[in-house]
Design an enzyme around this catalytic site. Structure first.
Site, PDB file in Angstrom:
ATOM      1  CG  PHE A 122      43.809  44.368   4.036  1.00  0.00           C
ATOM      2  CD1 PHE A 122      42.659  44.137   4.775  1.00  0.00           C
ATOM      3  CD2 PHE A 122      43.882  43.830   2.755  1.00  0.00           C
ATOM      4  CE1 PHE A 122      41.609  43.390   4.255  1.00  0.00           C
ATOM      5  CE2 PHE A 122      42.831  43.089   2.220  1.00  0.00           C
ATOM      6  CZ  PHE A 122      41.694  42.859   2.985  1.00  0.00           C
ATOM      7  CG  ASP A 169      31.585  38.684   7.662  1.00  0.00           C
ATOM      8  OD1 ASP A 169      31.874  39.883   7.826  1.00  0.00           O
ATOM      9  OD2 ASP A 169      31.490  37.884   8.601  1.00  0.00           O
ATOM     10  CE  LYS A 176      45.432  38.625   0.859  1.00  0.00           C
ATOM     11  NZ  LYS A 176      45.140  39.874   1.588  1.00  0.00           N
ATOM     12  CG  ASP A 195      47.127  39.784   4.300  1.00  0.00           C
ATOM     13  OD1 ASP A 195      46.580  38.662   4.410  1.00  0.00           O
ATOM     14  OD2 ASP A 195      46.742  40.645   3.500  1.00  0.00           O
TER      15      ASP A 195
END
Length: 207
Positions: free
Chosen positions: A166, A79, A189, A169
């Site tokens: 996504f 999450d 990343k 970002d």
């Protein structure tokens, strides 16, 4: 049951149907070279859980238990979202549905920009942080889920920038690198992101 008994189960279910997350996780799990097959819940026709917790930890556990209950396998869930202190931590756990519709990245980014516009002051950065909580359960009723948390500090920009990644970002600025998160390659990343940090803790737990 020992903490790593799930490693002997043959399969670990990844409790997500988010294509962006799944792509990042598949890359990170491949690098871990685990002795189990990691399979996204969608391939088992498992729909998303109802996320009615009030924290990242609660929702990660809810998702992991849901996937484990339906599959009968150990499950790991993520999450995650962006928290902006000046907004009292919003969007927080509602990051994916901040603008109303789940997973509408463009609308979510636009709402965050609109909410921050009246709060911006010339020359002052607006702090933000990406948060990721991973929850691993051996089985649906596991009384002791393993929790791995990563926090990625940055700033929220005034306009989107970059084509990669996504979610938020394109709005997440990394002053020490002078790029947005959406300007990083997947490899770059994954090394430093909130998800990458949580995965490093998960990796350390295997030793």
């Amino acid at each position: 049951m020992s903490a790593q008994d799930w490693l002997s189960q043959g399969t670990l279910v990844l409790a997500s149907n988010n294509k962006g997350k799944i792509a990042e996780f598949e890359k990170m799990f491949a690098e871990l070279n685990l002795p189990v097959e990691v399979i996204a819940q969608g391939k088992l026709n498992i729909e998303d859980a109802v996320e009615d917790g009030l924290s990242f930890v609660e929702n990660a556990i809810i998702k992991a238990r849901h996937a484990s209950r339906i599959s009968g396998k150990p499950a790991i869930a993520d999450d995650s979202g962006i928290c902006v202190p000046i907004l009292g931590g919003a969007p927080g756990i509602y990051s994916a549905r901040y603008a109303g519709e789940h997973g509408d990245d463009a609308a979510n980014n636009a709402k965050l920009l609109a909410d921050l516009k009246p709060l911006r002051k010339d020359g002052e950065a607006i702090e933000g942080m990406f948060v990721c909580v991973l929850a691993l359960v051996q089985h649906a009723e596991d009384p002791l889920p393993q929790i791995f948390q990563g926090i990625w500090q940055g700033e929220v920009m005034e306009a989107v920038r970059g084509e990669n990644g996504f979610g938020y970002d394109p709005l997440f600025w990394l002053p020490e690198l002078n790029v947005s998160s959406a300007e990083l390659s997947k490899e770059e990343k994954n090394k430093i992101s909130h998800r990458g940090q949580a995965m490093q803790l998960f990796k350390a737990s295997l030793k």
